[in-house]
Design a protein around this motif. Structure first.
Motif, short mmCIF file in Angstrom:
data_model
loop_
_atom_site.label_atom_id
_atom_site.label_comp_id
_atom_site.label_asym_id
_atom_site.label_seq_id
_atom_site.Cartn_x
_atom_site.Cartn_y
_atom_site.Cartn_z
N ASN A 6 0.85 -1.18 0.00
CA ASN A 6 0.00 0.00 0.00
C ASN A 6 0.89 1.24 0.00
OD1 ASN A 6 0.93 -0.16 2.62
ND2 ASN A 6 -1.04 0.23 3.58
N LEU A 7 0.29 2.42 0.00
CA LEU A 7 1.07 3.65 -0.10
C LEU A 7 2.02 3.83 1.08
CD1 LEU A 7 -1.70 6.01 -1.49
CD2 LEU A 7 0.45 5.44 -2.64
N TYR A 8 1.59 3.39 2.26
CA TYR A 8 2.42 3.54 3.46
C TYR A 8 3.75 2.80 3.30
CZ TYR A 8 3.88 3.16 8.35
OH TYR A 8 4.60 3.22 9.52
N TYR A 9 3.72 1.66 2.60
CA TYR A 9 4.92 0.84 2.43
C TYR A 9 5.74 1.23 1.20
CZ TYR A 9 5.49 -3.07 5.69
OH TYR A 9 5.81 -3.84 6.78
N LEU A 10 5.31 2.25 0.46
CA LEU A 10 5.98 2.58 -0.79
C LEU A 10 7.47 2.88 -0.62
CD1 LEU A 10 5.78 2.97 -3.79
CD2 LEU A 10 4.92 5.30 -3.41
N PRO A 11 7.92 3.60 0.43
CA PRO A 11 9.37 3.82 0.56
C PRO A 11 10.16 2.51 0.61
CG PRO A 11 8.18 5.32 1.99
CD PRO A 11 7.17 4.36 1.45
N LYS A 12 9.63 1.49 1.28
CA LYS A 12 10.34 0.20 1.32
C LYS A 12 10.38 -0.42 -0.07
CE LYS A 12 9.42 -0.81 6.18
NZ LYS A 12 8.91 -1.75 7.19
N ALA A 13 9.26 -0.35 -0.76
CA ALA A 13 9.22 -0.91 -2.12
C ALA A 13 10.20 -0.19 -3.04
CB ALA A 13 7.81 -0.84 -2.68
N LEU A 14 10.42 1.11 -2.81
CA LEU A 14 11.36 1.86 -3.64
C LEU A 14 12.81 1.48 -3.33
CD1 LEU A 14 9.64 5.37 -3.66
CD2 LEU A 14 9.69 3.65 -5.49
N VAL A 15 13.10 1.18 -2.07
CA VAL A 15 14.43 0.66 -1.73
C VAL A 15 14.66 -0.65 -2.48
CG1 VAL A 15 15.88 -0.28 0.11
CG2 VAL A 15 14.53 1.80 0.52
N LEU A 16 13.64 -1.51 -2.47
CA LEU A 16 13.73 -2.76 -3.23
C LEU A 16 13.95 -2.47 -4.71
CD1 LEU A 16 13.38 -5.80 -3.79
CD2 LEU A 16 10.89 -5.42 -3.74
N ALA A 17 13.19 -1.53 -5.26
CA ALA A 17 13.29 -1.23 -6.70
C ALA A 17 14.68 -0.73 -7.06
CB ALA A 17 12.24 -0.18 -7.07
N GLU A 18 15.25 0.16 -6.25
CA GLU A 18 16.59 0.69 -6.52
C GLU A 18 17.64 -0.42 -6.47
OE1 GLU A 18 16.59 5.40 -5.28
OE2 GLU A 18 17.57 3.94 -3.99
#
Length: 406
Positions: free
Chosen positions: A14-26
């Protein structure tokens, strides 16, 4: 010519977890040049510009999921986002030969080429939570794996073969119907189902590569070292492929040293280094949208949807009109919630209470025990035992249709 087979990698949050998902993406893009992670946002669509982010962002509302809003209502955010992982993998296999799923709180440290090589030989790849039997001490036993499943589904990989597709279709159907977190009834979202998958799909490979899915629950069996170039190694033999920062707590960067039950009190500096690096990456990937409340937690009139309301809704779902909007405060579900007093008087967000909270509820427990001892004396031990079992059954509101007025 690039001989690497085409593959897609995705995560859900969800949006709250987006920063973690972006760390994964990078981290994924850094170690897999030319590849971009697909992030499926399990939240209400909002106006936001994600074009500069290092990932392909997709809203689950645009994914063509049948009965999407009914799923979003009957499941909480963890249940909902895990329930559609096999559905999304099937979608991605329409245009890719292989699909890799990674939880949003994972960070990649090496190329995923070993996973692709596993898929050269097998249709399905999974990893166990851990591979070393734990202590015989009841507090450190293997009961956790019995409750939550043999495999950690923060990672899986599937190939576009008959067996791979059959696995995903089977898993998808089970998740659509029964992706509840009810370990007392043998259910643990999407994860527990896959415990029985090796009995059903012969081309399923269980990887014992110690560099996959390193996590708080298995660091007791995996020695982590760092070489002169800053690369992480597991047991001095395998590169760290990806680390699973499950339940990462920014207020306690030593949490990794505290969550490995067989080694309580043992401090490993490498775990603190991993936590500090991950924390810096989270700060760098903070986005304004992550402050948004989870959209599927509220009715159209702003009423908070409690876990009890979700389970009660699941109990009567088959009796409701086809195509209804469960989030409509003035609709059939809104009326159902009011009739059964399923709205909180004060719209406080639910916070679960578990074993870790027992010390702060000591006095309340003493009172409950006093009442239970009285009931034992009145009913006798056999009736008391049956009553206790009844309470376990009643704890699943979705299985108790008689509790609710429609």
């Amino acid at each position: 010519m690039n001989s690497t087979p085409a593959f897609a990698a995705f995560t859900v949050c969800n949006l709250y977890y987006l920063p973690k998902a972006l760390v994964l993406a990078e981290s994924f893009a850094r170690h897999n040049p030319g590849c971009r992670l697909k992030i499926f946002l399990f939240d209400r669509k909002i106006e936001a510009d994600f074009s500069a982010l290092p990932a392909d962002i997709h809203w689950i509302e645009d994914a063509g999921v049948p009965d999407l809003y009914q799923l979003a209502f009957k499941y909480d955010i963890i249940e909902f986002s895990t329930s559609l992982k096999p559905f999304l993998a099937l979608k991605l296999l329409e245009s890719a030969e292989r699909v890799i799923f990674l939880d949003p709180d994972i960070c990649v440290y090496s190329p995923l080429q070993p996973v692709l090589q596993d898929l050269d030989a097998h249709s399905i790849v999974l990893t166990p939570h851990y591979t070393t039997p734990q202590s015989d001490d009841l507090g450190e036993s293997d009961v956790g794996m019995m409750r939550f499943g043999s495999f950690n589904l923060g990672f899986f990989a599937v190939k576009n073969t008959q067996q791979g597709l059959s696995f995903l279709r089977w898993w998808h159907r089970r998740c659509i119907d029964l992706c509840y977190m009810e370990s007392q009834f043998g259910l643990s979202t999407d994860q527990k189902w896959v415990t029985i998958a090796p009995a059903l799909f012969q081309d399923l490979y269980v990887s014992f590569n110690p560099g996959y899915n390193v996590a708080p629950w298995n660091v007791f069996e995996r020695k982590i070292t760092v070489d002169a170039e800053g690369n992480y190694w597991i047991n001095d033999t395998n590169p760290l492929i990806f680390f699973h920062f499950s339940n990462f707590d920014r207020s306690d960067l030593e949490y990794l040293n505290k969550r490995s039950l067989p080694e309580l009190g043992v401090r490993k500096p490498e775990l603190l280094r991993l936590s500090e690096e991950y924390d810096r990456r989270l700060i760098a990937n903070k986005v304004e949208a992550s402050n948004t409340k989870y959209g599927f937690d509220y009715m159209s009139g702003g009423e908070y949807i409690s876990p009890t309301l979700r389970r009660a809704y699941a109990s009567v779902l088959t009796e409701l009109p086809t195509g209804h909007d469960p989030f409509d405060s003035n609709g059939v579900v809104g009326r159902f919630a009011k009739k059964n007093r399923l709205y909180e008087k004060k719209p406080a967000v639910y916070t679960s209470v578990g074993f870790r909270h027992m010390p702060q509820h000591r006095n309340a427990l003493k009172f409950v025990y006093f009442l239970m001892r009285g009931l034992l004396r009145i009913a006798g031990p056999n009736r008391f035992q049956n009553f206790s079992r009844l309470l376990v059954y009643l704890s699943s509101y979705r299985q108790n249709r008689g509790l609710w007025k429609l």
